[in-house]
Scaffold this motif. Structure first.
Motif, mmCIF file in Angstrom:
data_model
loop_
_atom_site.group_PDB
_atom_site.id
_atom_site.type_symbol
_atom_site.label_atom_id
_atom_site.label_comp_id
_atom_site.label_asym_id
_atom_site.label_seq_id
_atom_site.Cartn_x
_atom_site.Cartn_y
_atom_site.Cartn_z
ATOM 1 N N LEU A 96 -6.051 6.672 1.745
ATOM 2 C CA LEU A 96 -5.012 7.393 2.322
ATOM 3 C C LEU A 96 -3.910 6.209 3.156
ATOM 4 N N ASN A 97 -4.825 5.374 3.772
ATOM 5 C CA ASN A 97 -3.865 4.354 4.769
ATOM 6 C C ASN A 97 -3.905 3.118 4.322
ATOM 7 N N GLY A 98 -4.295 2.705 2.919
ATOM 8 C CA GLY A 98 -4.172 1.331 2.434
ATOM 9 C C GLY A 98 -5.531 1.048 2.052
ATOM 10 N N PRO A 99 -5.613 1.014 0.654
ATOM 11 C CA PRO A 99 -6.850 0.388 -0.137
ATOM 12 C C PRO A 99 -6.524 -1.078 -0.339
ATOM 13 N N SER A 100 -7.574 -1.505 -0.936
ATOM 14 C CA SER A 100 -7.564 -2.839 -1.599
ATOM 15 C C SER A 100 -7.569 -2.559 -3.119
ATOM 16 N N ILE A 101 -6.552 -2.730 -3.753
ATOM 17 C CA ILE A 101 -6.254 -2.508 -5.202
ATOM 18 C C ILE A 101 -6.355 -3.569 -6.054
ATOM 19 N N MET A 102 -7.089 -3.390 -7.245
ATOM 20 C CA MET A 102 -7.269 -4.283 -8.305
ATOM 21 C C MET A 102 -6.890 -3.987 -9.635
ATOM 22 N N PRO A 103 -5.604 -4.027 -9.765
ATOM 23 C CA PRO A 103 -5.029 -3.653 -11.104
ATOM 24 C C PRO A 103 -5.267 -4.571 -12.285
ATOM 25 N N GLY A 104 -5.748 -4.172 -13.504
ATOM 26 C CA GLY A 104 -5.765 -5.100 -14.661
ATOM 27 C C GLY A 104 -4.551 -4.565 -15.464
ATOM 28 N N GLY A 105 -4.860 -4.930 -16.785
ATOM 29 C CA GLY A 105 -3.953 -4.201 -17.688
ATOM 30 C C GLY A 105 -2.725 -5.116 -18.003
ATOM 31 N N PRO A 106 -1.752 -4.863 -18.972
ATOM 32 C CA PRO A 106 -0.739 -5.630 -19.147
ATOM 33 C C PRO A 106 0.224 -6.215 -17.962
ATOM 34 N N LYS A 107 0.286 -7.371 -18.173
ATOM 35 C CA LYS A 107 1.125 -8.086 -16.871
ATOM 36 C C LYS A 107 2.566 -7.321 -16.767
ATOM 37 N N GLU A 108 3.198 -6.941 -18.011
ATOM 38 C CA GLU A 108 4.519 -6.357 -17.690
ATOM 39 C C GLU A 108 4.470 -4.862 -17.017
ATOM 40 N N SER A 109 3.149 -4.260 -17.116
ATOM 41 C CA SER A 109 3.464 -2.796 -16.433
ATOM 42 C C SER A 109 3.167 -3.269 -14.681
ATOM 43 N N TYR A 110 2.695 -4.461 -14.607
ATOM 44 C CA TYR A 110 2.651 -4.756 -13.094
ATOM 45 C C TYR A 110 3.993 -4.895 -12.510
ATOM 46 N N ASP A 111 4.824 -5.514 -13.432
ATOM 47 C CA ASP A 111 6.154 -5.636 -12.929
ATOM 48 C C ASP A 111 6.691 -4.580 -12.357
ATOM 49 N N SER A 112 6.647 -3.359 -12.789
ATOM 50 C CA SER A 112 7.058 -1.906 -12.318
ATOM 51 C C SER A 112 6.371 -1.323 -11.398
ATOM 52 N N LEU A 113 4.954 -1.508 -11.499
ATOM 53 C CA LEU A 113 3.967 -0.923 -10.758
ATOM 54 C C LEU A 113 3.860 -1.708 -9.331
ATOM 55 N N THR A 164 -3.059 -7.530 -6.340
ATOM 56 C CA THR A 164 -2.554 -8.430 -7.237
ATOM 57 C C THR A 164 -2.621 -8.228 -8.725
ATOM 58 N N HIS A 165 -1.927 -8.659 -9.545
ATOM 59 C CA HIS A 165 -2.325 -8.163 -11.086
ATOM 60 C C HIS A 165 -3.491 -9.172 -11.251
ATOM 61 N N VAL A 166 -4.687 -8.673 -11.418
ATOM 62 C CA VAL A 166 -5.740 -9.488 -11.609
ATOM 63 C C VAL A 166 -6.024 -10.096 -13.068
#
Ligand code: NBP
Length: 477
Positions: free
Chosen positions: A135-152, A171-173
């Motif tokens: 709700l108030n701000g998690p720590s986020i560890m996204p993987g996946g293709p780098k290009e999806s991080y550009d928009s996400l 950060t994009h892990v």
């Protein structure tokens, strides 16, 4: 189609994550298998921002701006596959499915591969911080293709926790399963941290003779120093809590059998596969498991051992200082082991994970958030190829200063019969790493004796075998 992001799966995590997006100004499409939850969310929290309630998968997909971004926040495992199977046929190339559940990274790799064939981006995203964090701000560890991080990325940076320097805890892990892998190790480190704190508590109680309320005060003091962290803070809260029904310390009325959901166990299982010694995390998982064996413990109550005899007041205060040293040194070792596992996973799967960036994104929002993580980041920033956290001069120096007390605490624990498997495993790891010679040489001799497994020599190249059953001459293998 006006929603910038969609969230499907509106239990505690999904609901709060959707509200977090909405509170940050995004239009959020919301959907849940059981539609009543979707309406509950909008009825209760609709005033917080722009929600688009969707009853069906089709409506949900239609509500999303293209290329679509769709967060799945359902129970990990089968339910996640079911949801992906339901939505994937409705999506188009370029759309992104984000799995924010606690998926096993092997599942994430499989899903990413399958969806990639359809041109759909799949982001396995670790989320830490529980419902409050969502709700108030998690720590986020996204993987996946780098290009999806550009928009996400910009959206995630908005909803994430912020570290004390204002940096977003996301950060994009790395590609495919990297994010879920890092989340898994985060949880393993969390297990180790909690176990070490538990051992410190038990020693302060049984060896030093302090009450839970006094120990809460000790933890509060520790929390103003280098151990400053969320887990130390909540430990003080739990220890000072008094049970309303009995008037006893809360900690004394709780059944002492710890439960687990599996991410700590995964951390150890994967470490075994990768050949990484994470003994501290393993002891933490085993300690929870041991605590749950009620019958075995009952059957063992009569076994012989010393009775702890509490120290004098002055001795107790000195002992508490030593425990702080032991806890801190053991914590350094836990993180050393956890980061070793991340480095090994990154190597094995070609993820190229930036270890300094990982420690930075754990500084806020998540359960292991701690002042300490700034120091880890500094260590990796100054030397990205650091072989181990223990090779960092500052950490090595701190352990050098702590080690006498660390050993004294373990001597007291052993003498008084108070188990401290986390402290002991951490010290054994430390001593093994710094040893000139290990008994592994003898192990190799035994292996060569019974199985002709061969050995290498310290003085020349090659593989050798001794003819143990014959005249014991050495031959090239
Ligand atoms: P749960 O893990 O309890 O999952 C409940 C949700 O999954 C509900 O929305 C439910 O829909 C949906 N669901 C299930 Br169960 N089976 C489904 C299926 N076959 N098809 C579609 N939907 C299905 O919720 P949570 O505790 O909010 O956690 C969500 C995810 O976040 C999990 O992966 C969890 O491990 C992870 N996580 C949780 C925490 C935490 O602190 N709780 C922290 C970090 C990560 P229904 O309403 O129709 O039953």
């Amino acid at each position: 189609s006006s929603a910038q992001i969609g969230v499907t799966g509106l239990a505690v995590m999904g609901r709060n994550l959707a509200r977090n997006f909405a509170r940050n100004g995004y239009t959020v499409a919301v959907h849940n298998r059981t539609a009543s939850k979707t309406h509950d969310l909008v009825n209760e929290f609709g005033h917080e921002g722009d929600f688009v309630a969707a009853e069906t998968a089709k409506d949900f997909v239609a509500a999303l701006e293209r290329p679509r971004r769709l967060v799945v926040m359902v129970k990990a495992g089968g339910p996640t596959d079911a949801v992906i199977e339901e939505f994937a046929p409705l999506l188009e190339p370029g759309d992104t499915i984000i799995d924010g559940g606690n998926a096993h990274f092997v599942d994430t790799r499989r899903r990413e591969r399958q969806l990639r064939e359809q041109g759909i981006h799949f982001v396995g995203m670790g989320v830490s911080g529980g419902e409050e964090g969502a709700l108030n701000g998690p720590s986020i560890m996204p993987g996946g293709p780098k290009e999806s991080y550009d928009s996400l990325g910009p959206m995630l940076e908005k909803i994430s926790a912020k570290a004390s320097d204002g940096a977003p805890c996301v950060t994009h892990v790395g590609p495919d399963g990297a994010g879920h892998f890092v989340k898994m190790v985060h949880n393993g480190i969390e297990y180790a941290d909690m176990q070490l704190i538990g051992e410190a508590y038990q020693l302060l109680r049984d060896v030093a003779g302090y009450s839970p309320a006094q120990i809460a005060d000790i933890f509060r003091t520790w929390n103003t120093g280098r151990l400053d962290s969320y887990l130390i803070e909540i430990t003080a809260e739990v220890l000072s809590h008094v049970d309303a029904a009995t008037g006893k310390p809360f900690v004394d009325v709780v059944v002492d059998q710890a439960e687990q959901k599996g991410t700590g166990r995964w951390t150890v299982q994967i470490a075994l596969d990768l050949g990484v010694p994470v003994s501290g995390i393993a002891e933490a998982v085993f300690a929870r498991s041991l605590s749950g064996h009620a019958g075995l413990r009952e059957a063992s109550r009569g076994l012989a051992g010393p009775k702890p005899s509490p120290l004098s007041e002055a001795e107790a205060a000195a002992f508490a200082d030593r425990v702080e040293q032991a806890l801190y040194a053991s914590k350094i070792v836990s993180y050393t082991q956890g980061f070793h596992e991340i480095a090994a996973g990154s190597e094995e799967y070609g993820w190229d994970i930036d270890l300094g960036a990982v420690s930075a994104l754990w500084r806020g929002g998540c359960i292991i958030r701690a002042a300490f993580l700034d120091r880890i980041r500094a260590a990796y920033d100054s030397r990205p190829d650091l072989p181990s956290l223990l090779s960092d001069e500052t950490f090595a120096q701190e352990i050098a200063e702590a080690q006498d007390d660390w050993r004294e605490v373990l001597i007291a624990a052993t003498r008084q019969g108070v188990p401290a498997p986390g402290f002991a495993a951490a010290l054994a790891y430390y001593d093994a790493l710094r040893a000139d010679r290990l008994p592994a040489a003898l192990t190799q001799g035994q292996r060569d004796y019974f199985g002709a497994h061969t050995y290498r020599r310290t003085d020349r190249e090659g593989s050798f075998h001794t003819l143990w059953g014959g005249d014991r001459t050495e031959v090239d293998a």
